[in-house]
Design a protein around this motif. Sequence first.
Motif, PDB file in Angstrom:
ATOM      1  N   GLU A  97      -8.901   2.447 -14.658  1.00 46.58           N
ATOM      2  CA  GLU A  97      -7.640   2.229 -13.344  1.00 46.58           C
ATOM      3  C   GLU A  97      -8.196   1.436 -12.398  1.00 46.58           C
ATOM      4  O   GLU A  97      -7.763   0.292 -11.622  1.00 46.58           O
ATOM      5  CB  GLU A  97      -7.037   3.514 -12.997  1.00 46.58           C
ATOM      6  N   ILE A  98      -9.545   1.560 -11.896  1.00 45.47           N
ATOM      7  CA  ILE A  98     -10.431   1.558 -11.067  1.00 45.47           C
ATOM      8  C   ILE A  98     -10.844  -0.198 -11.159  1.00 45.47           C
ATOM      9  O   ILE A  98     -10.718  -0.562 -10.252  1.00 45.47           O
ATOM     10  CB  ILE A  98     -11.041   2.257 -10.076  1.00 45.47           C
ATOM     11  N   ALA A 151     -16.235 -10.042  -4.396  1.00 46.81           N
ATOM     12  CA  ALA A 151     -17.110  -9.231  -2.898  1.00 46.81           C
ATOM     13  C   ALA A 151     -16.766  -7.599  -2.389  1.00 46.81           C
ATOM     14  O   ALA A 151     -18.060  -7.365  -1.968  1.00 46.81           O
ATOM     15  CB  ALA A 151     -17.114 -10.001  -1.172  1.00 46.81           C
ATOM     16  N   TRP A 152     -15.679  -7.417  -3.261  1.00 44.03           N
ATOM     17  CA  TRP A 152     -15.541  -5.533  -2.660  1.00 44.03           C
ATOM     18  C   TRP A 152     -17.090  -5.042  -3.344  1.00 44.03           C
ATOM     19  O   TRP A 152     -16.304  -5.510  -4.621  1.00 44.03           O
ATOM     20  CB  TRP A 152     -14.152  -5.636  -3.349  1.00 44.03           C
ATOM     21  N   GLU A 153     -16.900  -4.361  -3.040  1.00 43.66           N
ATOM     22  CA  GLU A 153     -17.618  -3.085  -4.411  1.00 43.66           C
ATOM     23  C   GLU A 153     -17.045  -1.956  -4.069  1.00 43.66           C
ATOM     24  O   GLU A 153     -16.796  -1.142  -3.367  1.00 43.66           O
ATOM     25  CB  GLU A 153     -19.239  -2.897  -3.526  1.00 43.66           C
ATOM     26  N   VAL A 154     -16.862  -1.076  -5.748  1.00 49.08           N
ATOM     27  CA  VAL A 154     -17.186   0.265  -6.161  1.00 49.08           C
ATOM     28  C   VAL A 154     -17.421   0.874  -5.346  1.00 49.08           C
ATOM     29  O   VAL A 154     -18.818   0.998  -6.519  1.00 49.08           O
ATOM     30  CB  VAL A 154     -15.507   0.457  -7.004  1.00 49.08           C
ATOM     31  N   ARG A 213     -10.716  10.956  -2.345  1.00 48.03           N
ATOM     32  CA  ARG A 213     -10.742   9.964  -4.262  1.00 48.03           C
ATOM     33  C   ARG A 213     -10.062   8.721  -3.604  1.00 48.03           C
ATOM     34  O   ARG A 213      -9.195   8.597  -2.774  1.00 48.03           O
ATOM     35  CB  ARG A 213     -10.388  10.646  -5.035  1.00 48.03           C
ATOM     36  N   LEU A 214     -10.461   7.349  -4.418  1.00 44.72           N
ATOM     37  CA  LEU A 214      -9.943   6.349  -3.785  1.00 44.72           C
ATOM     38  C   LEU A 214      -8.843   6.716  -4.519  1.00 44.72           C
ATOM     39  O   LEU A 214      -8.331   7.386  -5.396  1.00 44.72           O
ATOM     40  CB  LEU A 214      -9.867   5.205  -5.602  1.00 44.72           C
TER      41      LEU A 214
END
Length: 110
Positions: free
Chosen positions: A23-24, A34-37, A94-95
């Motif tokens: 899902e993430i 550019a977004w980093e998890v 959490r996310l």
Amino acid sequence: MSDLTSKTCSACEGFGAALSEAEIDALKAQLDPAWEVDLESQSLTRKFAYKAFAKAVYTANLVAYVCDKEGHHADISFGWGYCHVTFTSHELGRLSENDFICAAKVDAAA
């Protein structure tokens, strides 16, 4: 999956199912690359780089406006030439989808 920018953040009440890695990954695919998890810290971060101070301040203010409107707030740091934005759902540890909704809205506004 619907467009994240058309959604609004829901209240984080400290419960609910955690997002799976799949899902993430699916939500991240809808954002600027550019977004980093960071699965370790359960955060979503983007680093904006500029050649001056003013654009960093403008970006920080823009992110603050988006967050305030959504009721889901980022950690923002900025200085000469940079603005770093980090989303995480502190209440949940959490996310959540809210993090990705706000990130998509930051992308659209930036």
